[in-house]
Scaffold this active site. Sequence first.
Site, PDB file in Angstrom:
ATOM      1  N   VAL A  48      18.120  -4.722 -13.098  1.00 59.18           N
ATOM      2  CA  VAL A  48      16.824  -4.038 -13.136  1.00 59.18           C
ATOM      3  C   VAL A  48      16.504  -3.633 -14.567  1.00 59.18           C
ATOM      4  CG1 VAL A  48      15.581  -1.958 -12.418  1.00 59.18           C
ATOM      5  CG2 VAL A  48      17.047  -3.156 -10.794  1.00 59.18           C
ATOM      6  N   CYS A  49      15.239  -3.819 -14.954  1.00 58.96           N
ATOM      7  CA  CYS A  49      14.752  -3.307 -16.240  1.00 58.96           C
ATOM      8  C   CYS A  49      13.364  -2.723 -16.014  1.00 58.96           C
ATOM      9  CB  CYS A  49      14.738  -4.388 -17.307  1.00 58.96           C
ATOM     10  SG  CYS A  49      13.534  -5.709 -17.014  1.00 58.96           S
ATOM     11  N   ALA A  50      12.657  -2.441 -17.090  1.00 58.34           N
ATOM     12  CA  ALA A  50      11.360  -1.777 -16.961  1.00 58.34           C
ATOM     13  C   ALA A  50      10.300  -2.695 -16.361  1.00 58.34           C
ATOM     14  CB  ALA A  50      10.899  -1.247 -18.315  1.00 58.34           C
TER      15      ALA A  50
END
Length: 375
Positions: A72-74
């Site tokens: 997961v990232c932004a």
Amino acid sequence: MTVYKMTAAQVARKVIENKKMFILDVRNHNAFEDWKIEGHQFQHLNIPYFELLDGVDEILPKIPTDQELLVVCAKEGSSVMIADMISQTGRDVYYLEGGMKSWSMYLEPIKVGDLTGGGELYQFVRLGKGCLSYMVISEGEAAIIDAVRFTDVFINFAKEKNVTIKHVFDTHLHADHISGGRQIAEITGATYYLPPKDAEDVVFGYTALEDELTVQIGASQLEVGALYSPGHTIGSTSFIVDGKYLLTGDILFIDSIGRPDLAGKAEDWVGDLRETLYRRYRELAEDLIVLPAHFMIIDEINEDGTVAKRLGDLFNENHGLNIADEKEFRQTVTEHLPPQPNAYQQIRQVNMGRVTPDDEEQTEMEIGPNRCAVR
């Protein structure tokens, strides 16, 4: 091995169905500590992506091999890159499509229960933001309470149920998220209700949401009744639906109570908050099921995915309802306020109709956790 895409909807089902998953969050530490994807059986590892640019071998022993792995990232890009690096080591791996931005926006409709005359009550759970919206359905008609800004979700759901949206309510002027209520009413021709004490600075027309207003949904005896319940805002209003459910807006939550300070009037409104919680609500039937407009922690989500609990149980279990001394209550509420919601002043201006940011700006305003409660 293979890199797979996982949507926010798929992650939401894993939360609701209590599935296991391991999340590698590659945002910076501050962003992760402030706000992350939570599930009853989710495990997390937070390593910023820039620390992994030279390889992922060192973190592999920290990642279990018996669970699905989600990176997961932004906004997606960094998670795709890191997921590809992990896949090259021989692991199947997923990345979250759209990143935390998409997680913030997703709504999951869940049936709460049946109502008089074949009616139904649905709760729309925004897991990534902690927002809860509602749709009451009866005999071809619907009412919506505290809709978030994703108007198509509600309109399309009404179409699926073959019902016409007749009434749209906001329990108060929201400061933590952008309301979709007025837009839904404009699109569908429904009546839009807002408490007049919260609407002094709005620049659009509305129907006054007054204490003891009763609206009938469909041709049956299913009723939505308003109960003036100030404290979070001066106009905050609750709803009793079909004599079974108490929709509390931002006044009472499962594990916390509303904060009185988002208009800068904590000392003035804390007395109203106590009056609502300790007198108005105490006069209600304890068998009412409390349905709030927010939740703060994953433990507030029931096994069926709903956020709901019997009022009598909250009188016994919620600390905010069990501070007998008024002075202590005032101090507890005003001296333990959480950080302000992201961009709350700008969000209030949007909900007043005074500014009209584009979709991207609205998304940025809302990014982050729910902060409408004192816990």
